[in-house]
Design a protein around this motif. Structure first.
Motif, PDB file in Angstrom:
ATOM      1  N   UNK A  51      14.396  47.286   6.866  1.00  0.00           N
ATOM      2  CA  UNK A  51      14.145  48.213   5.868  1.00  0.00           C
ATOM      3  C   UNK A  51      13.421  49.472   6.516  1.00  0.00           C
ATOM      4  N   UNK A  52      12.644  49.305   6.886  1.00  0.00           N
ATOM      5  CA  UNK A  52      11.709  49.709   7.861  1.00  0.00           C
ATOM      6  C   UNK A  52      11.207  51.252   9.195  1.00  0.00           C
ATOM      7  N   UNK A  53      12.522  50.313   9.214  1.00  0.00           N
ATOM      8  CA  UNK A  53      12.623  50.750  10.776  1.00  0.00           C
ATOM      9  C   UNK A  53      14.025  51.804  11.035  1.00  0.00           C
ATOM     10  N   UNK A  54      13.304  53.164  11.115  1.00  0.00           N
ATOM     11  CA  UNK A  54      13.871  54.377  11.285  1.00  0.00           C
ATOM     12  C   UNK A  54      13.294  55.335  12.437  1.00  0.00           C
ATOM     13  N   UNK A  55      14.329  55.881  13.435  1.00  0.00           N
ATOM     14  CA  UNK A  55      13.303  56.514  14.090  1.00  0.00           C
ATOM     15  C   UNK A  55      15.082  56.406  15.291  1.00  0.00           C
ATOM     16  N   UNK A  56      14.082  58.068  16.406  1.00  0.00           N
ATOM     17  CA  UNK A  56      14.948  57.645  17.328  1.00  0.00           C
ATOM     18  C   UNK A  56      15.641  55.763  17.968  1.00  0.00           C
ATOM     19  N   UNK A  57      16.502  55.904  18.300  1.00  0.00           N
ATOM     20  CA  UNK A  57      17.579  55.135  18.988  1.00  0.00           C
ATOM     21  C   UNK A  57      17.664  54.791  20.861  1.00  0.00           C
ATOM     22  N   UNK A  58      17.802  55.881  21.222  1.00  0.00           N
ATOM     23  CA  UNK A  58      18.463  55.969  22.582  1.00  0.00           C
ATOM     24  C   UNK A  58      17.697  55.457  23.684  1.00  0.00           C
ATOM     25  N   UNK A  59      16.507  56.459  23.621  1.00  0.00           N
ATOM     26  CA  UNK A  59      15.511  55.798  24.254  1.00  0.00           C
ATOM     27  C   UNK A  59      14.481  54.986  24.282  1.00  0.00           C
ATOM     28  N   UNK A  60      14.531  54.254  24.452  1.00  0.00           N
ATOM     29  CA  UNK A  60      13.873  52.990  23.656  1.00  0.00           C
ATOM     30  C   UNK A  60      15.496  51.282  23.407  1.00  0.00           C
ATOM     31  N   UNK A  61      15.346  50.231  24.114  1.00  0.00           N
ATOM     32  CA  UNK A  61      16.089  49.071  24.416  1.00  0.00           C
ATOM     33  C   UNK A  61      15.268  48.224  23.120  1.00  0.00           C
ATOM     34  N   UNK A  62      14.000  48.728  22.435  1.00  0.00           N
ATOM     35  CA  UNK A  62      13.574  48.429  21.158  1.00  0.00           C
ATOM     36  C   UNK A  62      13.901  48.480  20.141  1.00  0.00           C
ATOM     37  N   UNK A 106      19.231  50.888   5.780  1.00  0.00           N
ATOM     38  CA  UNK A 106      19.099  50.357   7.310  1.00  0.00           C
ATOM     39  C   UNK A 106      18.973  51.322   8.396  1.00  0.00           C
ATOM     40  N   UNK A 107      18.715  51.290   8.953  1.00  0.00           N
ATOM     41  CA  UNK A 107      19.118  52.110  10.663  1.00  0.00           C
ATOM     42  C   UNK A 107      20.350  52.106  11.190  1.00  0.00           C
ATOM     43  N   UNK A 108      20.414  53.487  11.626  1.00  0.00           N
ATOM     44  CA  UNK A 108      21.631  54.467  11.536  1.00  0.00           C
ATOM     45  C   UNK A 108      21.447  55.261  12.789  1.00  0.00           C
ATOM     46  N   UNK A 109      21.887  55.344  14.291  1.00  0.00           N
ATOM     47  CA  UNK A 109      21.589  56.483  14.837  1.00  0.00           C
ATOM     48  C   UNK A 109      21.623  57.493  14.660  1.00  0.00           C
ATOM     49  N   UNK A 110      20.893  58.128  15.039  1.00  0.00           N
ATOM     50  CA  UNK A 110      21.512  59.832  13.972  1.00  0.00           C
ATOM     51  C   UNK A 110      22.401  60.790  15.493  1.00  0.00           C
ATOM     52  N   UNK A 111      22.520  62.377  15.303  1.00  0.00           N
ATOM     53  CA  UNK A 111      23.287  62.833  16.455  1.00  0.00           C
ATOM     54  C   UNK A 111      22.396  63.039  17.571  1.00  0.00           C
ATOM     55  N   UNK A 112      21.081  62.725  17.043  1.00  0.00           N
ATOM     56  CA  UNK A 112      20.632  63.418  18.452  1.00  0.00           C
ATOM     57  C   UNK A 112      20.751  62.207  19.655  1.00  0.00           C
ATOM     58  N   UNK A 113      21.313  60.491  18.607  1.00  0.00           N
ATOM     59  CA  UNK A 113      21.027  60.226  19.136  1.00  0.00           C
ATOM     60  C   UNK A 113      21.954  59.553  20.340  1.00  0.00           C
ATOM     61  N   UNK A 114      23.425  60.127  19.765  1.00  0.00           N
ATOM     62  CA  UNK A 114      24.468  59.926  20.173  1.00  0.00           C
ATOM     63  C   UNK A 114      24.689  60.661  21.578  1.00  0.00           C
ATOM     64  N   UNK A 115      23.644  61.883  21.727  1.00  0.00           N
ATOM     65  CA  UNK A 115      24.036  62.707  21.768  1.00  0.00           C
ATOM     66  C   UNK A 115      23.317  62.056  23.050  1.00  0.00           C
ATOM     67  N   UNK A 116      22.193  61.705  22.868  1.00  0.00           N
ATOM     68  CA  UNK A 116      21.746  61.626  23.878  1.00  0.00           C
ATOM     69  C   UNK A 116      21.853  59.757  25.326  1.00  0.00           C
ATOM     70  N   UNK A 117      22.224  59.266  24.346  1.00  0.00           N
ATOM     71  CA  UNK A 117      23.136  57.993  25.085  1.00  0.00           C
ATOM     72  C   UNK A 117      24.472  58.543  25.754  1.00  0.00           C
ATOM     73  N   UNK A 118      25.477  59.887  25.175  1.00  0.00           N
ATOM     74  CA  UNK A 118      25.771  60.080  26.082  1.00  0.00           C
ATOM     75  C   UNK A 118      25.764  61.025  27.655  1.00  0.00           C
ATOM     76  N   UNK A 119      24.287  61.380  27.157  1.00  0.00           N
ATOM     77  CA  UNK A 119      23.575  62.639  28.505  1.00  0.00           C
ATOM     78  C   UNK A 119      23.587  61.085  29.370  1.00  0.00           C
ATOM     79  N   UNK A 120      23.178  60.150  28.580  1.00  0.00           N
ATOM     80  CA  UNK A 120      21.962  58.591  29.665  1.00  0.00           C
ATOM     81  C   UNK A 120      23.790  58.294  30.561  1.00  0.00           C
ATOM     82  N   UNK A 121      24.503  58.431  29.738  1.00  0.00           N
ATOM     83  CA  UNK A 121      25.685  57.625  30.784  1.00  0.00           C
ATOM     84  C   UNK A 121      25.820  58.944  31.659  1.00  0.00           C
TER      85      UNK A 121
END
Length: 535
Positions: free
Chosen positions: A15-26, A122-137
């Motif tokens: 419930x309380x988990x929000x924020x950036x996801x791609x920069x941490x496996x946690x 629930x926690x959902x990835x943002x556009x920044x997460x999607x872009x971040x994961x694409x750049x990471x690949x």
């Protein structure tokens, strides 16, 4: 009931988990839990649909059996008053009931209402997460020179780790790289997407060929004429008559290739000469990460391993010299598995995007694309494990730890990295009010986890690559004895290729270190000056 309890438990956890996801496996673990909940919700919906469908199927089967029997003698069947009544009754009321059953089916609305609630909680990835994961690949692809086809197959450096990407996955990645104007990486991902689509059983259907024809325009816009021509030839080989309009496109593309045409987005947006990612220094960093550049054998032969006695009664340190000038050492088996796991577990609920000091030198800190990780800080006096780690650094170096910065625990996610940087502050650095501890004289990095592939600490100027080893401590001085920056200590966190990288940073400040490491009478920074403005 059990499923409902599981869903409720996961909801309370998330419930309380929000924020950036791609920069941490946690952070990614939270997204995985989100998908567990959504999967359970979708399964509930399918189960309700199936129950409704089974009831309707039972009615259909009964009527169909009656029709099959009637087909053997339709007149005889209709002349039977009971059959006639049943037929009339079904058409008068039963089919109306069936229609009402379908229109009143609550499965769809129940599912949509539940999903709307989950989207709020629930926690959902943002556009920044999607872009971040694409750049990471693409970062992993470039740093480790990975073949796109192997990467899409889940193969990293020759090892099969995960599920293969679909053609849709590759296309969406290519599409977003195109939107990011990273055309050099867009082309191979679109190529891989079309290759995978062509291998599907439906790859020769007209709808698929329409899609391929649309992708031709992407390649043509970018100036990837060979890729466009290959796709045009593929489509024409399957439907030559229906796609005759492509013959002119093929002729034009062949002409452009013959003429060596360089028009297109690939050529217009070429990186400028001043781009750091095209510099010799950055190429050296990538070579060190790949293990292609390392210390000369003659220098390695001078290095040794030894036991280093502890001042505080701890077991002797297992010390390995990695570099002599500047000195870089690694202590093995310093942190127990129990303490490593404790720091990770304690940091997880507190971590947030790691920041860097502003390049403007105003003392402020901000998130940056060249550092993708999440971290949490621990005060040495308030946490027994953090205090122990601080004591080990002081024990090894003899430095006073009173003015050390708080222990920083960090976790690196998809392709997590930190490009080459110095830990010490530049001469123009503006210290924040109350910060009179001076520059960072030394750095200690505790590795709290092993990393399956990638994630090493690279020193491009030495050159040296240190592989993460759980429980070990990496230590070096950032400053010359004169107090000047030692520019040779520029270092980086290579992208994590496979696994989860957890570290703990110790930064020791120079205040009150004059008795421990007194300043030289002569400034001796000349040896490192060539690396200050290295190209």
């Amino acid at each position: 009931m059990f499923l409902a309890k599981c869903v409720l438990f996961l909801l309370l956890q998330i419930l309380s988990c929000r924020g950036e996801f791609f920069s941490s496996t946690s952070g990614l673990e939270k997204l995985f839990q989100t998908e567990v909940v959504l999967l359970a919700e979708l399964q509930n919906y399918v189960n309700e649909i199936n129950q409704h469908a089974e009831a309707l199927q039972s009615e259909i089967d009964a009527i169909r059996v009656e029709h099959l029997n009637a087909a053997e003698g339709i007149d005889e069947y209709l002349n039977n008053p009971v059959n006639a009544f049943r037929l009339i009754k079904r058409l008068h009321s039963d089919w109306e009931t069936f229609e009402g059953s379908v229109s009143s089916d609550s499965s769809r609305s129940n599912y949509l209402e539940a999903m709307a609630g989950h989207k709020e909680n629930l926690s959902y990835p943002s556009q920044d997460d999607f872009v971040g994961s694409a750049i990471a690949l693409t970062r992993l692809q470039q740093t480790y020179q990975l073949d796109v086809a192997e990467l899409a197959s889940g193969i990293l450096n020759g090892v099969k780790y995960g599920t293969a990407m679909s053609w849709q996955d590759c296309f969406v990645l290519g599409q977003h790289l195109y939107a990011l104007r990273d055309y050099n990486h867009t082309v191979p991902w679109l190529q891989q997407s079309m290759q995978l689509l062509g291998e599907q059983s439906y790859g020769t259907e007209s709808a698929s060929l329409d899609f391929m024809e649309a992708v031709v325009d992407y390649h043509r816009e970018m100036g990837a004429h060979e890729s466009a021509l290959s796709l045009v030839n593929h489509v024409l080989s399957i439907e030559p008559d229906q796609r005759s309009h492509l013959l002119e496109s093929r002729r034009r593309l062949e002409e452009l290739i013959t003429d060596g045409d360089k028009n297109g987005l690939l050529h217009v947006t070429a990186r400028r000469p001043g781009d750091y990612h095209e510099s010799r220094e950055f190429r050296m960093y990538e070579q060190v990460c790949r293990g292609e550049l390392g210390p000369l054998p003659s220098k390695q032969r001078q290095l040794r391993c030894r036991l280093r006695k502890s001042r505080f009664g701890y077991a002797p340190f297992k010390l390995e010299e990695l570099h002599l000038d500047p000195p870089v050492v690694q202590l093995h088996q310093v942190v127990s598995s129990k303490d490593s796991e404790y720091l990770q577990r304690t940091a997880r609920p507190r971590i947030k995007r790691s920041t860097v000091y502003s390049l403007s030198g105003n003392g402020a800190s901000t998130a940056a694309a060249f550092r993708t990780s999440q971290g949490a800080s621990f005060n040495y006096s308030r946490n027994a494990v953090a205090k122990l780690l601080g004591q080990h650094v002081g024990d090894l170096s003899g430095l006073e730890m009173e003015y050390s910065e708080d222990l920083q625990v960090a976790n690196y996610g998809i392709g997590g990295h930190y490009e080459p940087h110095w830990d010490s502050f530049p001469e123009n650095h503006i210290y924040q009010e109350g910060d009179d501890a001076g520059n960072r004289i030394a750095t200690g990095i505790y590795y709290l986890s092993d990393v399956e592939a990638g994630g090493g600490t690279a020193f491009p100027f030495l050159p040296l690559l240190v592989t993460p080893e759980r429980g070990s401590l990496l230590f070096w001085y950032n400053l010359h004895p004169s107090g000047d920056q030692d520019y040779r200590t520029k270092h980086a966190a290579c992208p994590v290729l496979q696994g989860s990288k957890w570290i703990a940073n110790v930064w020791v400040r120079e205040r009150h270190q004059d008795q421990v490491r007194p300043c030289d009478l002569q400034r001796n920074q000349e040896i490192s000056l060539p690396y200050r403005d290295f190209d």
